[in-house]
Design an enzyme around this catalytic site. Structure first.
Site, PDB file in Angstrom:
ATOM      1  N   HIS A  98       0.841  -1.205   0.000  1.00  0.00           N
ATOM      2  CA  HIS A  98       0.000   0.000   0.000  1.00  0.00           C
ATOM      3  C   HIS A  98       0.874   1.253   0.000  1.00  0.00           C
ATOM      4  O   HIS A  98       0.690   2.158  -0.823  1.00  0.00           O
ATOM      5  CB  HIS A  98      -0.890  -0.034   1.243  1.00  0.00           C
ATOM      6  N   GLU A  99       1.842   1.287   0.908  1.00  0.00           N
ATOM      7  CA  GLU A  99       2.717   2.455   1.006  1.00  0.00           C
ATOM      8  C   GLU A  99       3.649   2.554  -0.217  1.00  0.00           C
ATOM      9  O   GLU A  99       3.929   3.644  -0.702  1.00  0.00           O
ATOM     10  CB  GLU A  99       3.547   2.393   2.291  1.00  0.00           C
TER      11      GLU A  99
END
Length: 265
Positions: free
Chosen positions: A57-58
């Site tokens: 996600h990051e």
């Protein structure tokens, strides 16, 4: 020299590789029944897979920012998938894991720090914010593939339940992240399109957005609607409520099972 530095900035970290290794080994233990405690194996497999998804996600935020003009993400270590490099590793990794353990819910974490002044164009800013939860969507699609492809023959029940619960975490995180609430990615998607005055007025609320969501989910009516929406998405992907519930039941190996899933296990 610059090229070497660029390559080192994008080299996958040993920390992330270690987490993936834990996910693979414990996933194999769930599949084969090798572990003496199926619940513990499910707990380790789902938790490590959840951390992997948080890293992705990051990374999606950072990678999109890199191609949009913010070259600083490399020097910050965001492209190595190392969770320890995140600006808010407590918000990005620790708290989401704690929320899963305590509440069985995929709450979103904090984002990497993007230097938005380096990026030109509102669409690019919106895409950077959307990239994170879209990674959760992609993870959910992969987790549910055996369900919507009707390819569950031969899949051991504990593994099936673990996939269902992991998919639930991804779907709930994606939905929460896409909410247009200050501090969440959903607001980041629409923020570039708001007037300067509105953005200035909303900016002080950003640190409290996630807290506000957490408080709202304690309201029974809101909680029921949210879980109905999440389960509706899962059902569309072929995952039943029983599959998801049994996954949570196995995941919480420290609690006494209610017996509903014990036969299948």
């Amino acid at each position: 020299m610059g090229h070497q530095g660029s390559r080192s900035e994008r080299r996958i970290s040993s920390v992330f590789i270690g987490i993936v290794a834990i996910m693979v080994v414990t996933g194999w233990a769930v599949w084969t029944g090798y572990s003496t405690s199926t619940g513990l194996a499910v707990f380790l497999a789902v938790t490590s897979a959840w951390i992997v998804s948080l890293c992705l996600h990051e990374y999606a935020h950072a990678r999109t920012a890199l191609h949009s003009g913010d070259l600083s993400v490399g020097s910050k270590g965001y492209l190595t998938l190392n969770p320890l490099k995140y600006t808010h590793w407590l918000l990005s990794i620790v708290l989401p894991v704690v929320f899963v353990i305590l509440g069985g819910l995929g709450l979103p974490g904090g984002a990497v720090y993007i230097e938005h002044g380096r990026i030109q164009g509102r669409w690019k800013h919106s895409l950077i914010s959307a990239a994170g939860p879209l990674a959760n969507v992609a993870f959910a699609v992969v987790c549910t593939a055996p369900f919507w492809l009707d390819a569950l023959d031969g899949v051991p029940m504990p593994f099936r339940f673990a996939l269902a619960f992991l998919a639930f975490l991804q779907v709930s995180a994606a939905i929460l992240n896409f909410l247009p609430v200050p501090g969440l990615d959903g607001y980041g998607v629409i923020e570039p399109w708001l007037s300067y005055r509105v953005r200035r007025e909303v900016e002080p609320l950003a640190p409290y957005g996630l807290i506000g969501i957490f408080v709202l989910l304690w309201i029974p009516g809101v909680n029921a609607v949210f879980f109905d929406v999440v389960q509706g998405v899962l059902s569309g992907l072929g995952v039943s409520e029983l599959d998801r519930w049994c996954g949570l039941d196995l995941y919480r190996f420290w609690q006494e099972s209610d017996g509903v899933c014990a036969v299948q296990d």
